[in-house]
Design an enzyme around this catalytic site. Structure first.
Site, PDB file in Angstrom:
ATOM      1  N   GLU A   1       0.806  -1.219   0.000  1.00 26.65           N
ATOM      2  CA  GLU A   1       0.000   0.000   0.000  1.00 26.65           C
ATOM      3  C   GLU A   1       0.841   1.274   0.000  1.00 26.65           C
ATOM      4  O   GLU A   1       0.320   2.365  -0.221  1.00 26.65           O
ATOM      5  CB  GLU A   1      -0.939  -0.011   1.210  1.00 26.65           C
TER       6      GLU A   1
ATOM      7  N   GLU B   1       7.366 -22.026   8.053  1.00 26.19           N
ATOM      8  CA  GLU B   1       7.831 -21.141   9.113  1.00 26.19           C
ATOM      9  C   GLU B   1       8.867 -21.805  10.024  1.00 26.19           C
ATOM     10  O   GLU B   1       9.472 -21.139  10.868  1.00 26.19           O
ATOM     11  CB  GLU B   1       6.660 -20.661   9.958  1.00 26.19           C
TER      12      GLU B   1
END
Length: 273
Positions: free
Chosen positions: A81, A112
């Protein structure tokens, strides 16, 4: 239950399946209302990190977020953004997620858990010593993130983290840890809820304050925003009309000619002096 596992502690509520929809929504909202207060307590930690990020970015450094699961997705959202909001290059703020871009939509099993892969993924972006690496992990114990931040620190990057537990391994390897203790989730262990909300708020604070400090906001306006749709073009026109006291037609012409609100305002001022 370990004292450091606040995010995994039992919900304050039970028998959720027996609650009415109204009760579910009311109780989730009640828990959410505590998040902003928790983040407020983190402002000194956030300030310390931002104050170190800005001078590095003025020298050409970048901001890189790295996380797994929800935490990784939140970093990607914030990074993605920044270009349309502040008109910066897409590579200035980067979001990296364990498992690669495919993990944005679909979880990648055990991604992960690889303590070495995070640093490998960072190196694909040619990380430099002026860059800042922020690890995002609600638990604070995600190997992928810990390994990435630890290696980034050893390399010479500025490092920080956003976590929701105390005294975590991630905080220990970060120069500027941010710890938002939101407490138990409404659904036990579902850190996409309060922990995720806290992380999102903190990411907003970091990127917005950094971009303002770098000069991408004038007054309270996004003068460098990308005019990528009709809504943003209209917003730009209104900004120019307000700033320069010109007609809509004049504002449209200025924006069409100069492509950004900042350039339109600056060049109008030059042309009238």
């Amino acid at each position: 239950m370990s004292k450091t596992s606040l995010t995994e502690s039992d919900s304050r509520y039970d028998h959720l399946e027996s609650m009415t929809v109204s009760d579910l929504l009311t109780n989730i909202n009640k828990e959410d209302q505590s998040v902003a207060g928790t983040v407020q307590q983190c402002i000194p930690q956030i300030e310390s990190l931002v104050s170190e990020i800005v001078p590095r970015m003025k020298k050409g450094g970048r901001l890189l977020y790295i996380g797994a699961g929800t935490s990784g997705r939140l970093g990607i959202v914030d990074a993605s953004e920044c270009p349309p909001t502040f008109g910066v290059d897409h590579g200035l703020v980067v979001g990296i997620i364990a498992g690669g871009d495919g993990a944005i939509r679909k979880a990648v099993e055990f991604a992960e858990d690889d303590a070495k892969q995070g640093w490998k993924d960072l190196q694909e972006f040619n990380v430099g010593k002026e860059d800042t690496v922020i690890g995002i992990a609600a638990s604070g114990r995600t190997p992928y993130v810990i390994g990435a931040v630890d290696s980034a620190h050893e390399f010479g990057c500025l490092t920080g983290c956003i976590t929701c537990n105390e005294h975590t391994a991630l905080s220990k390897v970060s120069q500027f840890p941010i710890e938002a203790f939101v407490g138990p989730e409404f659904v036990t262990g579902s850190t996409r809820m309060k922990a995720g909300t806290a992380q999102k708020l903190i990411l907003n604070m970091i990127s917005t304050s950094v971009m303002i400090q770098l000069g991408h906001v004038s007054g309270n306006k996004m003068v460098d925003m990308q005019l990528s749709n009709d809504k943003l073009v209209e917003r730009g026109v209104l900004m120019i009309m307000d700033q320069l006291s010109v007609t809509r037609e004049q504002a449209n012409d200025l924006l069409a000619k100069h492509k950004t609100v900042r350039a339109a305002i600056a060049n109008f001022s030059k042309s009238t002096t």
